[in-house]
Structure formats: structure tokens, C-alpha cells
Design a protein around this motif. Structure first.
Motif, PDB file in Angstrom:
ATOM      1  N   THR A 160       0.731  -1.304   0.153  1.00  0.00           N
ATOM      2  CA  THR A 160      -0.057   0.015  -0.278  1.00  0.00           C
ATOM      3  C   THR A 160       0.853   1.182   0.130  1.00  0.00           C
ATOM      4  N   LEU A 161       1.003   2.261  -0.987  1.00  0.00           N
ATOM      5  CA  LEU A 161       1.443   3.502  -1.398  1.00  0.00           C
ATOM      6  C   LEU A 161       1.113   4.616   0.366  1.00  0.00           C
ATOM      7  N   ARG A 162       1.801   4.871   0.906  1.00  0.00           N
ATOM      8  CA  ARG A 162       1.239   5.559   1.991  1.00  0.00           C
ATOM      9  C   ARG A 162       2.112   6.847   1.718  1.00  0.00           C
ATOM     10  N   GLY A 163       3.397   7.220   0.859  1.00  0.00           N
ATOM     11  CA  GLY A 163       4.017   8.265   0.893  1.00  0.00           C
ATOM     12  C   GLY A 163       5.261   8.472   0.683  1.00  0.00           C
ATOM     13  N   VAL A 164       5.593   9.326   1.173  1.00  0.00           N
ATOM     14  CA  VAL A 164       7.229   9.219   0.848  1.00  0.00           C
ATOM     15  C   VAL A 164       7.934  10.003   2.124  1.00  0.00           C
ATOM     16  N   ALA A 192      -0.445  12.434  -3.710  1.00  0.00           N
ATOM     17  CA  ALA A 192      -2.356  12.267  -2.810  1.00  0.00           C
ATOM     18  C   ALA A 192      -3.198  12.766  -4.288  1.00  0.00           C
ATOM     19  N   ALA A 193      -2.840  13.090  -4.134  1.00  0.00           N
ATOM     20  CA  ALA A 193      -4.380  14.071  -5.669  1.00  0.00           C
ATOM     21  C   ALA A 193      -4.230  13.053  -6.988  1.00  0.00           C
ATOM     22  N   THR A 197      -4.817   6.674  -0.635  1.00  0.00           N
ATOM     23  CA  THR A 197      -4.039   6.036   0.473  1.00  0.00           C
ATOM     24  C   THR A 197      -2.724   6.926   0.908  1.00  0.00           C
ATOM     25  N   VAL A 198      -2.451   8.192   0.181  1.00  0.00           N
ATOM     26  CA  VAL A 198      -0.958   8.605   0.026  1.00  0.00           C
ATOM     27  C   VAL A 198      -1.948   9.884   1.404  1.00  0.00           C
ATOM     28  N   ASP A 199      -1.412   9.515   2.325  1.00  0.00           N
ATOM     29  CA  ASP A 199      -1.376  10.703   3.180  1.00  0.00           C
ATOM     30  C   ASP A 199      -0.364  10.836   4.743  1.00  0.00           C
ATOM     31  N   THR A 200       0.752  10.159   4.146  1.00  0.00           N
ATOM     32  CA  THR A 200       2.460  10.365   5.174  1.00  0.00           C
ATOM     33  C   THR A 200       3.691  10.893   4.272  1.00  0.00           C
ATOM     34  N   LEU A 201       4.207  11.600   5.378  1.00  0.00           N
ATOM     35  CA  LEU A 201       5.808  11.921   5.220  1.00  0.00           C
ATOM     36  C   LEU A 201       6.287  11.760   5.822  1.00  0.00           C
ATOM     37  N   SER A 202       7.294  11.153   6.127  1.00  0.00           N
ATOM     38  CA  SER A 202       8.163  10.767   7.299  1.00  0.00           C
ATOM     39  C   SER A 202       9.313  11.929   6.865  1.00  0.00           C
TER      40      SER A 202
END
Length: 236
Positions: A160-164, A192-193, A197-202
Motif C-alpha cells: 500500500t503506497l502511503r507517501g514519501v 495524494a492527488a 492512500t497517500v497520507d504520510t510524510l516521514s
């Protein structure tokens, strides 16, 4: 109260202050305790203080800890994040044990993690690592390559792709820190656009956590400030 408990309280307070200062909701930012090189006892102390998210950088060490806690302390329900570079011959133990991987930076690694993720486990939560500073010593891909890799990851059923995620250049100037983090935040917004599922910035560690939170970080990675100086003497 142990020093680890005190450190966690201090850092949690600093995160809350940073959230309030930049108008973010309390609890927007999660604290990932980086426990690499630290013994089981130190992780248990952090757990006693309520910490449940832990990050490991080295496959063999991380796997050993995950196995120990699954066998001896399953009731703690720890969420394990792999945050180190991944060699293609080490993907299987990561895929079989961790909940999150922050450091996917090429298609081969994504495909192997997907193929080796057990069907009995939930999808592996994945972040794409971006090298925002262009330093050769750091892992990660260029911002321009992110979207092709994201398209692949989003098509893989066991990921699941969550972000970068990024480790920007180590600079002390706040404005320079903020600019680097804002660049990463823009990439996350573009992803995210396209992918719901993208909601995360680590992003953000002890020295630049405040700038990271202002720019939109949702996970800050803190190690030494929680557990004290690391001991690498036992590492090969």
C-alpha cells in the motif's frame, strides 16, 4: 521514572508545541522511536512509557527484535517500521516481519517486497525514499522518478503506497531546513492527488523536527534523543 520515559515525555511535548505553533491539530504527528543498536530492555522501557512505533535500520538486528517481541511480548502490539537501505537479497525477512518500509527507492525492491509478503499478513505499508539533497552518500531517487515508481507500487496487491520519506542535507539554518521539507511536501501532495492512500510524510529528526512539522511531516524519526548515544562496537 527512567531516563527513556523522561526523554519520551519531553519529545512528545516538543511535538505538541510545534503542532500548536503552526496551527496543526494535536496528534497529527506520530513519533517513531529509532531503536537501532539498542537492546530489548530499552525498547521495553519505551513501551512502558506508551511508545508503540519503532524503527529499525539493519535487517538482521531488526528481524531479531521483531521475532523476540512477537514471541515474548505479542500483547504490546508494536508497529515495526524498517527505515534503512534494503538490498535485494534482504527483502524477504523485511517483507515477512515489518509493518512499514520507509526506504523503497527502485522497482526491483518494490516487486520483491510484494512477491515475498505473506498472504496471511496485511499489505505492507510503503514509503518512497527521495534524495532531496542530491548527496551521493544517501539513498533515494530523484523527485522526477517518484511518479513512475508510485504507479508500480499502487498496482501491487501486497503493498500500500502511503507517501514519501527523505533524509535532507544536515544544515542548522531553519529556513534551509524548511525549504527542503517543503519540497518533499509538494511531492507528497502531488502523489495524494493521484492515489487516495497517500497520507504520510516521514521526515524530521532531532535537529530539524520543528521545521519538518511546519512543512507537514506526519512521522518524525527520533533515536538518540530518546535512547542516548548509539553503540556500534558490536556491528560487523
Amino acid at each position: 521514572m527512567t531516563s527513556i520515559q523522561q526523554n519520551l515525555e519531553l519529545i512528545t511535548s516538543q511535538i505538541a508545541q510545534a503542532e500548536q505553533k503552526c496551527g496543526r491539530a494535536q496528534g497529527d504527528v506520530q513519533l517513531l522511536a529509532v531503536s537501532k543498536t539498542k537492546p530489548i530492555e530499552a525498547i521495553l522501557e519505551a513501551c512502558d512509557a506508551g511508545q508503540r512505533l519503532f524503527g529499525e535500520n539493519y535487517v538482521q538486528e531488526g528481524v531479531s527484535k521483531v521475532d523476540h517481541f512477537n514471541e515474548q511480548h505479542a500483547d504490546l502490539d508494536i508497529e515495526w517500521h524498517f527505515i534503512g537501505p534494503i538490498q535485494s537479497n534482504k527483502t524477504r525477512p523485511v517483507a515477512e516481519r515489518f509493518d512499514w518500509v520507509h526506504t523503497v527507492d527502485r522497482a526491483k525492491i518494490a516487486q520483491r517486497l510484494n512477491d515475498q509478503r505473506p498472504e496471511t499478513m496485511p499489505p505492507l505499508q510503503v514509503l518512497i525514499q527521495i534524495n532531496t539533497s542530491g548527496e551521493l552518500s544517501k539513498s533515494g531517487i530523484d523527485s522526477e522518478q517518484v511518479f513512475e515508481l508510485a504507479q508500480l507500487i499502487s498496482s501491487l496487491p501486497n503493498l500500500t503506497l502511503r507517501g514519501v520519506m527523505s533524509i535532507p542535507e544536515n544544515v542548522s539554518n531553519y529556513e534551509s531546513q524548511l525549504r527542503a521539507f517543503q519540497e518533499l511536501a509538494q511531492v507528497k501532495a502531488q502523489l495524494a492527488a493521484r492515489y487516495p492512500t497517500v497520507d504520510t510524510l516521514s521526515m524530521g529528526m532531532s535537529g530539524d523536527m520543528t521545521a519538518a512539522i511546519e512543512a507537514g511531516s506526519t512521522i518524525v524519526r527520533i533515536g538518540t534523543a530518546i535512547f542516548g548515544a548509539r553503540d556500534y562496537s558490536n556491528r560487523a
